[in-house]
Motif scaffolding. Structure first.
Motif, PDB file in Angstrom:
ATOM      1  N   ASP A  61       0.578   9.050   5.202  1.00 18.27           N
ATOM      2  CA  ASP A  61       1.060   7.766   5.815  1.00 18.27           C
ATOM      3  C   ASP A  61      -0.011   7.287   6.865  1.00 18.27           C
ATOM      4  O   ASP A  61       0.050   6.541   7.570  1.00 18.27           O
ATOM      5  N   PRO A  63      -3.414   5.794   7.955  1.00 20.20           N
ATOM      6  CA  PRO A  63      -4.191   4.782   7.402  1.00 20.20           C
ATOM      7  C   PRO A  63      -5.896   5.216   7.543  1.00 20.20           C
ATOM      8  O   PRO A  63      -6.175   6.265   8.308  1.00 20.20           O
ATOM      9  N   SER A  86      -6.178   0.233   7.186  1.00 29.04           N
ATOM     10  CA  SER A  86      -5.598   0.007   5.590  1.00 29.04           C
ATOM     11  C   SER A  86      -4.800   1.216   5.074  1.00 29.04           C
ATOM     12  O   SER A  86      -5.517   2.285   5.579  1.00 29.04           O
ATOM     13  N   HIS A  87      -3.622   1.049   4.753  1.00 29.39           N
ATOM     14  CA  HIS A  87      -3.004   2.300   4.145  1.00 29.39           C
ATOM     15  C   HIS A  87      -3.589   3.035   3.102  1.00 29.39           C
ATOM     16  O   HIS A  87      -4.545   2.377   2.269  1.00 29.39           O
ATOM     17  N   THR A  88      -3.400   4.357   2.881  1.00 26.77           N
ATOM     18  CA  THR A  88      -4.275   5.084   1.998  1.00 26.77           C
ATOM     19  C   THR A  88      -3.752   4.982   0.670  1.00 26.77           C
ATOM     20  O   THR A  88      -4.364   5.392  -0.293  1.00 26.77           O
ATOM     21  N   GLN A  89      -2.655   4.559   0.365  1.00 26.49           N
ATOM     22  CA  GLN A  89      -1.973   4.513  -0.799  1.00 26.49           C
ATOM     23  C   GLN A  89      -1.464   2.958  -1.305  1.00 26.49           C
ATOM     24  O   GLN A  89      -1.080   2.370  -0.464  1.00 26.49           O
ATOM     25  N   ALA A  92       1.753   1.329  -0.929  1.00 22.27           N
ATOM     26  CA  ALA A  92       1.949   0.826   0.468  1.00 22.27           C
ATOM     27  C   ALA A  92       1.381  -0.685   0.600  1.00 22.27           C
ATOM     28  O   ALA A  92       0.859  -0.960   1.858  1.00 22.27           O
ATOM     29  N   GLY A  94      -2.028  -0.428   0.456  1.00 22.10           N
ATOM     30  CA  GLY A  94      -3.338  -0.166   1.000  1.00 22.10           C
ATOM     31  C   GLY A  94      -4.368  -0.410   0.029  1.00 22.10           C
ATOM     32  O   GLY A  94      -4.246  -0.884  -0.861  1.00 22.10           O
ATOM     33  N   GLU A 115      -5.495  -4.880  10.853  1.00 20.18           N
ATOM     34  CA  GLU A 115      -4.927  -4.311   9.463  1.00 20.18           C
ATOM     35  C   GLU A 115      -5.257  -5.193   8.195  1.00 20.18           C
ATOM     36  O   GLU A 115      -5.245  -6.564   8.400  1.00 20.18           O
TER      37      GLU A 115
END
Length: 201
Positions: A61, A63, A86-89, A92, A94, A115
Motif C-alpha cells: 500500500d 506508493p 502513484s499506487h504500486t498496484q 488500486a 496505480g 498524485e
C-alpha cells in the motif's frame, strides 16, 4: 523463551505490514481532453529521473514516488524537479512510469502532494525537451489533446539527469525492526544480569 517472543513479534509485524488489501479492479471513466485538464491541478511534460519504490513485498500500500524533470508546463506552476506519487498496484489504479521515459502528466493534489494514476489520462510521449506536438503523441491520441493543453510554458532549460532507482522501507516495517532489536537487547541484558548474579553468589 526468547525464541517464542521473537516469533510472536515477527508475526505481529508481518500482519501490520502486509495486511489484507481489498481486492478490486481499477475502473476508469473515459475522459475527454478538456476533462483531463479540468480534473488536474498540475499538467506538464517531463522525463522520469528518479523512482523511489517501496521494498517489496512488505509494502503493497506504500506508493511509488517518481521525480520528473519537467520541461514544459500546461497547468499549475511545477518546478523543474517535481515528485508525483502513484499506487504500486494496478487494481488500486496505480501506474508505473519507467525511469528515463517521458510523459504528459495530469496530476491531482492530495493533502499537499501530487498524485496520478491510470485514471488520470497520462500519455507516454516522444523523448525530448520541446513543446508537445501531435507528432509526439502515441497512436490513439488525437490532436484535440494539443488544443486542450493550450500554450506551453518552459520550465527546465537543461536536459534531464540520468535516471536513478532507489528502494525504501515502509515506516511500519522500520518500527517493527527497531522494536524487535530493542526487545532482543532487553532480553539479552536481562540474561546477562541473571548470569552475573549467579556467578557472584
Amino acid at each position: 523463551m526468547l525464541r517464542r517472543i521473537l516469533i510472536v513479534l515477527a508475526l505481529l509485524t508481518g500482519g501490520l505490514v502486509l495486511g489484507n488489501a481489498p481486492a478490486h479492479a481499477c475502473s476508469c471513466a473515459p475522459l475527454t481532453s478538456a476533462e483531463r485538464m479540468e480534473h488536474a491541478a498540475v499538467v506538464f511534460t517531463g522525463t522520469v529521473t528518479r523512482l523511489d519504490a517501496p521494498f517489496e513485498p512488505f509494502s503493497p500500500d506504500v506508493p511509488n514516488v517518481f521525480t520528473f524533470h519537467v520541461d514544459h508546463a500546461y497547468k499549475g506552476a511545477p518546478t523543474a524537479a517535481l515528485e508525483v506519487a502513484s499506487h504500486t498496484q494496478g487494481p488500486a489504479c496505480g501506474m508505473r512510469f519507467e525511469p528515463g521515459s517521458r510523459w504528459l502528466i495530469f496530476a491531482r493534489s492530495e493533502n499537499g502532494e501530487l498524485e496520478s494514476g491510470l485514471c488520470s489520462g497520462n500519455v507516454p510521449i516522444a523523448k525530448g525537451g520541446k513543446p508537445l506536438t501531435a507528432n509526439d503523441l502515441p497512436t490513439g491520441e488525437s490532436a484535440a489533446l494539443i488544443a486542450a493543453l493550450g500554450p506551453a510554458r518552459q520550465v527546465a532549460v537543461s536536459p534531464p539527469e540520468p535516471a536513478v532507482v532507489s528502494r525504501r522501507l515502509p515506516p511500519v516495517l522500520v518500527i517493527g525492526v527497531i522494536g524487535v532489536a530493542g526487545l532482543i537487547a532487553l532480553v539479552s541484558w536481562g540474561t546477562f544480569r541473571r548470569s552475573r548474579s549467579r556467578r557472584t553468589r
